[in-house]
Write a protein that holds these residues in place. Structure first.
Motif, PDB file in Angstrom:
ATOM      1  N   VAL A   1      25.028  32.915  46.554  1.00 18.33           N
ATOM      2  CA  VAL A   1      24.693  31.502  46.409  1.00 18.33           C
ATOM      3  C   VAL A   1      24.641  31.191  44.918  1.00 18.33           C
TER       4      VAL A   1
ATOM      5  N   PHE B   1      29.052  36.550  33.183  1.00 24.60           N
ATOM      6  CA  PHE B   1      27.940  37.427  33.570  1.00 24.60           C
ATOM      7  C   PHE B   1      28.063  37.959  34.993  1.00 24.60           C
ATOM      8  N   GLY B   2      28.233  37.036  35.948  1.00 26.46           N
ATOM      9  CA  GLY B   2      28.269  37.453  37.350  1.00 26.46           C
ATOM     10  C   GLY B   2      29.424  38.403  37.628  1.00 26.46           C
TER      11      GLY B   2
ATOM     12  N   GLU C   1      30.780  40.431  35.369  1.00 24.96           N
ATOM     13  CA  GLU C   1      30.482  41.724  34.736  1.00 24.96           C
ATOM     14  C   GLU C   1      29.539  42.530  35.616  1.00 24.96           C
ATOM     15  N   ILE C   2      28.574  41.857  36.222  1.00 24.22           N
ATOM     16  CA  ILE C   2      27.652  42.549  37.125  1.00 24.22           C
ATOM     17  C   ILE C   2      28.418  43.197  38.268  1.00 24.22           C
ATOM     18  N   ARG C   3      29.443  42.486  38.741  1.00 20.53           N
ATOM     19  CA  ARG C   3      30.223  43.002  39.859  1.00 20.53           C
ATOM     20  C   ARG C   3      31.309  43.962  39.399  1.00 20.53           C
TER      21      ARG C   3
ATOM     22  N   ARG D   1      29.357  28.971  35.229  1.00 20.01           N
ATOM     23  CA  ARG D   1      28.793  30.302  35.452  1.00 20.01           C
ATOM     24  C   ARG D   1      28.515  30.530  36.932  1.00 20.01           C
ATOM     25  N   ALA D   2      27.943  29.495  37.567  1.00 18.27           N
ATOM     26  CA  ALA D   2      27.619  29.640  38.981  1.00 18.27           C
ATOM     27  C   ALA D   2      28.879  29.731  39.832  1.00 18.27           C
TER      28      ALA D   2
ATOM     29  N   VAL E   1      31.524  33.330  40.412  1.00 17.80           N
ATOM     30  CA  VAL E   1      31.510  34.374  41.431  1.00 17.80           C
ATOM     31  C   VAL E   1      31.880  33.844  42.805  1.00 17.80           C
TER      32      VAL E   1
ATOM     33  N   LEU F   1      23.123  35.312  40.305  1.00 18.07           N
ATOM     34  CA  LEU F   1      24.471  35.764  39.987  1.00 18.07           C
ATOM     35  C   LEU F   1      24.717  37.200  40.432  1.00 18.07           C
TER      36      LEU F   1
ATOM     37  N   GLN G   1      19.429  45.743  36.005  1.00 18.77           N
ATOM     38  CA  GLN G   1      20.420  44.988  35.241  1.00 18.77           C
ATOM     39  C   GLN G   1      19.773  43.783  34.562  1.00 18.77           C
TER      40      GLN G   1
ATOM     41  N   ARG H   1      19.879  43.510  30.611  1.00 17.22           N
ATOM     42  CA  ARG H   1      20.794  42.524  30.054  1.00 17.22           C
ATOM     43  C   ARG H   1      20.139  41.214  29.655  1.00 17.22           C
TER      44      ARG H   1
END
Lengths: 335, 286, 290
Positions: A76, A97-98, A100-102, A145-146, A149, C195, C201, C205
């Motif tokens: 979400v 960001f999102g 990179e997290i994934r 940003r939202a 992803v 996110l 993390q 971060r």
């Protein structure tokens, strides 16, 4: 599909924020949660997004029950009133960001981020820091940003509340156009009825932890379910036994069926509108029947006319006129 | 230079006007955070709360009679009285001088200002025993300027002045920095002279900060040991409470030490609460 | 006393003027003010510190080297490093954890926790020592018998000194980090959650970069404080040369016994303190930006 919230209840100590709330949001629609501060709309949004857990009830997104699932796995997207920008990261890194997290590949990230920055017209700011952007730009970054992803649902919590009026209006239009392009199921919270009426496909009015009414903006404006909704969505004034919108009142120079006599007390020109305050003196029977009970109460009624109408009637302070609701006015009985 | 986080070493920053996340935005405790809280509370209890409770317990453990007997010996009373009066006096002096120094640092420009800022921080960062040595060098038996305050009350006072200097300066400086001078300019245009403007416009705005700083200074002076122990020379008339308590510990009279310690703690708490009240009262009127 | 220079910048932008030091001709009363303030600080601080530095230089380089390289001094340096290092480490972990709890979560007793963390500041170091002795001393403390049975010596040993040092410096990291966490609010953390970032993390971060300057500031404050602790450590240590003597205790011994070396060791501590002050002043402007 879309979002379904069932029997959501949430308390903070003794304060009941949400009371058995049920809500359905159709897939791909832009829905506004409208209501006064403290009414529960932000809480409901956060429960849908997983940032808050309901005391009871369930949330289903796209057919999947998400009630126990933490936000990071609900897919979400969330946009906050004060942008929640990662201040120590550049605009590019924020949007990335999102991804990179994934653990997506660098090339893939670059492609997606560039695409999104172009979508929100921030391409040339990619290497700037959020503190170097204006409020409106930061919010566009937050949206990018939202969206990065590819969320199933996009939730916005008073996204324009921290911005100037002019920027707010611009971003409002921009959000609508963005939605038309991207078609993500979107829910946004606002206390600004003009914003909700202008932008949304579907409108939900929430007050004191309960849903007052759900429908299209026109439906709610023209056929409000109760006094609260009517008053919240637009101006309301009282005429005789009824509540009616000031621009839905006919001003007549002679008595007629169902009309109430009144005297003009104040006239104000605001741009192309004329706003009149009239004092309705109650005593006269309106249909000549000597046995009818005189309406003993007196009211101040507000009427809104266009300049043309006011000029045609030659309204002055002290003019005596007759008022009645126009034919297709939405009218509620006053308590 | 001291604009933002002007917390000197060892200061507790008052929350004042800072925003705190509201209840509805906070998260409930989960497994990790709950365990973390448990560990934090455990550490805090074992390190601070339980030992302090042990002091109070040992003090009152043998009964009120023994407690009063312990704290009403001539030596104990003298030490406590000296400590409280010295701490109060020193806090007052440094409240005034600290405000003056803060004013000069904020409103004046002169070469060597940075050096002065460093000098002010020295009493903080310096180990107390080194402070004691430093002062004894200047005011002790081998004083190069002929001032011998060794084993005298002025010696104790100057030691306490030394260690409490930075507190008021550091709490007042940021407030002065953030003051808008328009109110002062308005007062001047209405005919107020510099002194009156200061008293009526600036002083009310900085009083909460002065009270904060004075409270910190008082607390520090009440408990000060290392900087005083060398210069006071072990005489009863220059013995402060912390020294007296140390003597009791060394002699093995732990309940007596605990009793005096409890009195000291109570006085500190009361004065700090009073100064806190003064600060809130002044802030609400500002 | 008032700045009468027209503030052109403020006039141009219409914003309220900040106090600016005046560059005009300085009046007598302002000179007097400056003089009094500078004289006060100079006499109170600069003079005594300067004198010690002078005396040390006067006693010569050989004396200096002797003082800091003798076996007792080396042992003291080592012990101080261990004790201070341990205390700073523990308090940093505690500080960050407690700050996160106080800023982000709701739980009963939050205000009490806040208050309890402030306690150590207002307690005299001697009382700190006494408190630890009455809690952990083998013959004198509540936990004494249990510790003795387990063979764990706290008082008169290094663990006790670590505890004493940790006690007096407990609030320092929390008080620096907490305001930053409060001000930045929860939104960045929640945004990161939405996110897809998990707790680790998010901490690495988002949270750490946000608090890094405040954390550094707090750590340096703690270092200065722990290196300089004297009274509390004196009570719990038993002051056995070479075994439970920190640098501060050694300075005291030398000074009280009129043995050489007190000045030289003090100068080392003064230098470290000055270094800490310089680092702190460099970190100050970053306090809020994170």
């Amino acid at each position: 599909m879309g979002i379904e919230a069932r029997a959501i209840t949430k308390r903070f100590g003794a304060f009941v924020a949400l009371d058995e709330v049920n809500l359905t949001v159709a897939s791909g629609q832009l829905t506004a949660l409208l209501g006064p501060s403290g009414g529960g709309k932000s809480t409901l949004l956060r429960i849908i997004g997983g940032l808050e857990e309901a005391d009871s009830g369930s949330v289903v997104i796209d057919g999947v029950e998400v009630s126990g699932i933490p936000p990071q796995r609900r897919n979400v997207g969330f946009v906050f009133q004060h942008y929640a920008a990662f201040k120590h990261l550049s605009v590019y890194r924020n949007v990335a960001f999102g991804l990179e997290i994934r653990k997506r590949g660098k090339a893939e990230i670059r492609q997606r981020v560039t695409e999104l920055l172009e979508l929100v017209h921030l391409e040339q700011f990619a290497d700037r820091m959020p503190s170097q952007l204006s409020g409106g730009q930061r919010q566009r970054m937050a949206l990018a940003r939202a969206l990065a992803v590819e969320p199933k649902v996009l939730l916005l919590d008073e996204p324009f509340g921290a911005l100037d009026t002019k920027v707010r209006k611009e971003l409002r239009d921009w959000l609508r156009r963005l939605h038309d392009e991207v078609h993500v199921t979107t829910v946004f919270v606002t206390h600004d009825q003009e914003e909700a009426l202008e932008v949304s496909d579907s409108l939900v009015v929430i007050n004191a932890g309960r849903i007052e009414q759900v429908g299209s903006p026109n439906e709610l404006y023209d056929h409000p379910a109760n006094e609260f909704v009517m008053g919240f969505l637009g101006p309301v004034t009282r005429l005789g036994e009824h509540l009616v919108r000031p621009h839905d009142i006919e001003v007549l120079t002679a008595d007629s069926t169902g009309a109430v006599p009144a005297t003009v007390r104040r006239l104000a020109r605001v741009g192309f509108q004329v706003r009149a305050e009239l004092h309705t003196a109650g005593a006269q029977a309106t249909n000549g029947d000597p046995d009818s009970v005189p309406d003993a109460a007196e009211f101040d009624t507000a009427v809104q006319l266009t300049r043309g109408q006011a000029d045609a009637l030659d309204l002055q302070v002290g003019s005596r006129v007759w008022l009645r609701p126009s034919q297709h006015a939405s009218v509620l009985a006053a308590r | 230079m001291a604009e933002l986080s002007a917390a000197p070493a060892g200061t507790v920053r008052r929350r004042g006007a800072r925003s705190v996340p509201p209840e509805t935005e906070r998260a409930p405790l989960g497994v990790t955070s709950g365990t973390g809280l448990g560990l934090a509370v455990l550490w805090l209890s074992l390190l601070v709360l339980v030992p302090l409770a042990a002091v109070v317990s040992r003090a009152v453990g043998a009964g009120p009679g023994d407690f009063w007997a312990a704290v009403s010996t001539t030596e104990a009373v003298a030490a406590i009285r000296l400590t409280v009066l010295a701490a109060a006096g020193v806090s007052l002096v440094n409240a005034v001088m600290g405000t003056l120094v803060a004013w000069v640092l904020v409103r004046e420009e002169f070469p060597g200002k940075r050096l002065v800022e460093v000098l002010i921080d020295i009493p903080f960062a310096l180990p107390t025993i080194v402070a004691g040595l430093v002062l004894t060098t200047l005011y002790g038996p081998n004083s190069p300027i002929g001032v011998t305050w060794y084993a005298t009350r002025p010696g104790v006072l100057v030691a306490l002045l030394f260690v409490t200097l930075p507190f008021v300066v550091r709490t007042v400086e940021p407030v002065l920095l953030s003051l808008e001078t328009e109110a002062e300019q308005a007062a001047a245009s209405l005919g107020a002279g510099p002194v009156r403007t200061f008293v009526r416009i600036v002083l009310p705005a900085i009083t909460p900060a002065i009270a904060s700083g004075a409270a910190l200074a008082f607390g520090r002076a009440m408990g000060e040991y290392g900087s005083v122990v060398l210069i006071s020379g072990q005489l009863p008339r220059t013995e402060v409470a912390s020294q007296y308590i140390y003597q009791q510990i060394e002699s093995g009279y732990l309940p007596d030490a605990a009793a005096t310690a409890t009195v000291l703690l109570v006085i500190s708490v009361l004065v700090l609460a009073a100064l806190n009240g003064l600060r809130s009262w002044a802030a609400s009127r500002g | 006393m008032l700045s009468t220079t027209p503030d052109r910048a403020a006039a141009a932008t219409g914003t309220p003027s900040r106090p600016r030091p005046s560059r005009r001709r300085v009046s007598t009363s302002r000179w007097v003010l400056r003089l009094v303030a500078l004289a006060y600080v100079g006499l109170l601080v600069a003079l005594p510190v300067g004198l010690v530095l002078w005396r040390t230089v006067d006693q010569g380089a050989a004396a200096f080297v002797d003082a800091i390289s003798g076996p007792e001094a080396i042992a003291a340096f080592r012990l101080t490093a261990i004790v201070a290092g341990s205390a700073v480490l523990v308090n940093t972990v505690f500080g960050v954890g407690a700050a996160l709890l106080l800023a982000r979560y709701r739980f009963r007793g939050r205000a009490l926790l806040d208050l309890a963390i402030d306690l150590p500041i207002s307690v005299s170091p001697i009382i700190v020592g006494l408190a630890l002795v009455l809690a952990f001393g083998w013959t004198t403390g509540w936990f004494g018998p249990a510790l003795q049975n387990a063979g764990l010596q706290v008082i008169f040993a290094t663990p006790g000194m670590v505890l004493a040092t940790a006690f007096v410096s407990l609030p320092l990291v929390v008080r620096e980090v907490l305001p930053v966490l409060n001000e930045t609010g929860l939104e960045q953390d929640q945004a990161a959650r939405s996110l897809g970032a998990n707790a680790v993390q998010r901490f690495v971060r988002i949270t750490l970069p946000t608090i890094r300057w405040a954390l550094a500031y707090g750590v340096v404050l703690s270092i200065a404080r722990t290196l300089g602790e004297f009274g509390a450590v004196r009570v719990v240590s038993g002051n056995v040369g070479g075994q439970t003597q920190t640098v501060t205790l050694l300075v005291d011994e030398r000074a009280e016994q009129f043995e050489p070396g007190a000045y030289q060791l003090s100068v080392v501590l003064i230098a470290v303190a000055a270094l800490c002050i310089v680092v702190i002043s460099l970190l100050r402007p970053h306090g809020k930006d994170g």
